[in-house]
Write a protein that holds these residues in place. Structure first.
Motif, mmCIF file in Angstrom:
data_model
loop_
_atom_site.group_PDB
_atom_site.id
_atom_site.type_symbol
_atom_site.label_atom_id
_atom_site.label_comp_id
_atom_site.label_asym_id
_atom_site.label_seq_id
_atom_site.Cartn_x
_atom_site.Cartn_y
_atom_site.Cartn_z
ATOM 1 N N TRP A 1 30.150 39.811 30.925
ATOM 2 C CA TRP A 1 30.991 40.331 29.839
ATOM 3 C C TRP A 1 31.599 41.685 30.225
ATOM 4 O O TRP A 1 32.758 41.964 29.911
ATOM 5 C CB TRP A 1 30.161 40.466 28.570
ATOM 6 N N ASN A 2 30.818 42.522 30.912
ATOM 7 C CA ASN A 2 31.283 43.854 31.295
ATOM 8 C C ASN A 2 31.880 43.902 32.694
ATOM 9 O O ASN A 2 32.184 44.999 33.190
ATOM 10 C CB ASN A 2 30.124 44.856 31.215
ATOM 11 N N ASN A 3 32.045 42.755 33.315
ATOM 12 C CA ASN A 3 32.579 42.719 34.676
ATOM 13 C C ASN A 3 33.991 43.295 34.701
ATOM 14 O O ASN A 3 34.875 42.870 33.944
ATOM 15 C CB ASN A 3 32.586 41.272 35.169
ATOM 16 N N PHE A 4 34.206 44.259 35.571
ATOM 17 C CA PHE A 4 35.520 44.916 35.629
ATOM 18 C C PHE A 4 36.108 44.934 37.037
ATOM 19 O O PHE A 4 37.261 44.542 37.241
ATOM 20 C CB PHE A 4 35.396 46.351 35.109
ATOM 21 N N PHE A 5 35.318 45.353 38.014
ATOM 22 C CA PHE A 5 35.875 45.562 39.342
ATOM 23 C C PHE A 5 36.336 44.251 39.975
ATOM 24 O O PHE A 5 37.411 44.204 40.604
ATOM 25 C CB PHE A 5 34.845 46.247 40.235
ATOM 26 N N LEU A 6 35.539 43.190 39.825
ATOM 27 C CA LEU A 6 35.927 41.904 40.413
ATOM 28 C C LEU A 6 37.220 41.370 39.807
ATOM 29 O O LEU A 6 38.135 40.988 40.546
ATOM 30 C CB LEU A 6 34.793 40.895 40.266
ATOM 31 N N PRO A 7 37.366 41.310 38.463
ATOM 32 C CA PRO A 7 38.665 40.892 37.915
ATOM 33 C C PRO A 7 39.817 41.817 38.318
ATOM 34 O O PRO A 7 40.953 41.363 38.462
ATOM 35 C CB PRO A 7 38.438 40.937 36.396
ATOM 36 N N LEU A 8 39.516 43.106 38.509
ATOM 37 C CA LEU A 8 40.578 44.054 38.862
ATOM 38 C C LEU A 8 41.227 43.692 40.187
ATOM 39 O O LEU A 8 42.451 43.820 40.337
ATOM 40 C CB LEU A 8 39.992 45.473 38.920
ATOM 41 N N ILE A 9 40.440 43.254 41.159
ATOM 42 C CA ILE A 9 41.008 42.934 42.475
ATOM 43 C C ILE A 9 41.382 41.459 42.602
ATOM 44 O O ILE A 9 42.125 41.093 43.509
ATOM 45 C CB ILE A 9 40.036 43.335 43.602
ATOM 46 N N MET A 10 40.873 40.624 41.709
ATOM 47 C CA MET A 10 41.117 39.183 41.822
ATOM 48 C C MET A 10 42.309 38.702 40.999
ATOM 49 O O MET A 10 42.969 37.728 41.367
ATOM 50 C CB MET A 10 39.871 38.406 41.382
ATOM 51 N N LEU A 11 42.588 39.345 39.878
ATOM 52 C CA LEU A 11 43.551 38.810 38.917
ATOM 53 C C LEU A 11 44.797 39.686 38.823
ATOM 54 O O LEU A 11 44.703 40.916 38.817
ATOM 55 C CB LEU A 11 42.905 38.695 37.530
#
Length: 294
Positions: free
Chosen positions: A220-230
């Motif tokens: 739910w709090n994931n930020f860094f991975l979506p930042l570089i992936m999406l």
């Protein structure tokens, strides 16, 4: 004759007040933990102007919480609702799948003896020691070659791996599932998957819920991975979407929506608080039992 004085002495000892220093430290930790939530709740009731014209820890003249909530869901054609659904998808598939895989693997490692078991144990400990941010860039490069970036799978697949959850289910399975029950089921002709889902999984419920909560919070709090992936805003989770709104507010000529960022942040943490309150007893018992060493 000596029993009664001993009992009275024990009772007086039990009623002895706690350490003042420990109480003060606990109080400071409580205030430190709750103060940001109080500020967030109060700030979400203010208008854009009220955020800057009033004291941060007290209400402004107008109570705009419900208006802010409506505006948050309506802004940019209701993209906040899309982000919420994306986050739920990532949590249900990613965190749910990671918990199920951790339960299966932890149960297998605890109840089956096979060659290389110690090597697997060392590998799991190594996985726990590596921070997820250190793996984000290699994961991005690998997913880019596979053509999976800017897709939901770029968030779901890495979320399915939970070394800490696997280790917790391993230690919990060793204590919570008696070997005698498993042997009796095997004698009766039950298959291994049937034994796991019918017998072992109900016994693992507290540990399962504990790992599910940990994985849910992490996803739910994931930020860094979506930042570089999406890159597509329609695929953003809540964390990345609110970050984009905040960056937009700091850009020259951008639409300033700090009140929507704050209200969206409040709405983001509500499901986590509800989940913890509803599953608190399972979480506490599972965490305590999972701390027992093999």
């Amino acid at each position: 004759m000596t029993a009664a004085p001993t009992i009275r002495a024990s009772a007086r000892s039990a009623r002895r007040p706690r350490s003042l220093t420990l109480t003060l430290v606990t109080l400071v930790a409580l205030v430190y933990s709750l103060l940001p939530l109080v500020w967030l709740l109060i700030s979400a009731t203010k208008t854009q102007e009220g955020l800057f014209d009033s004291f941060g820890l007290w209400f402004a003249g107008d109570f705009a919480l419900f208006t802010n909530i409506a505006d948050t869901f309506a802004y940019q054609d209701g993209i906040f609702g899309r982000w919420l659904l994306n986050t739920l998808l990532y949590v249900i598939v990613g965190a749910g799948g990671a918990t199920l895989l951790a339960a299966l693997a932890g149960y297998g490692l605890a109840k089956f003896d096979f060659r290389g078991r110690k090597a697997v144990f060392a590998l799991i400990l190594g996985g726990i020691a590596v921070p997820p941010t250190a793996l984000a860039v290699p994961t991005f490069l690998m997913f880019a070659k596979m053509g999976l970036t800017d897709t939901p799978w770029a968030i779901i697949i890495p979320s399915l791996v939970s070394p800490f959850g696997l280790y917790l289910m391993w230690t919990y399975s060793a204590e919570a599932v008696p070997d005698e029950i498993l042997e009796s089921a095997r004698v009766d002709g039950a298959g291994e998957f049937r034994i796991f889902f019918k017998l072992a999984l109900p016994l693992l419920a507290p540990g399962f819920v504990t790992v599910l909560l940990f994985n849910t919070v992490a996803t739910w709090n994931n930020f860094f991975l979506p930042l570089i992936m999406l890159k597509d805003p329609d695929l953003f989770p809540l964390t990345l979407g609110l970050y984009a709104w905040n960056e937009q507010s700091t850009t020259v000529g951008g639409d300033v929506v700090y009140h929507l960022v704050i209200t969206g942040s409040l709405l983001t943490i509500v499901p986590l608080i509800v989940a913890f309150l509803l599953l608190q007893r399972y979480w506490q018992s599972g965490l305590a039992a999972g701390s027992v060493k093999q």
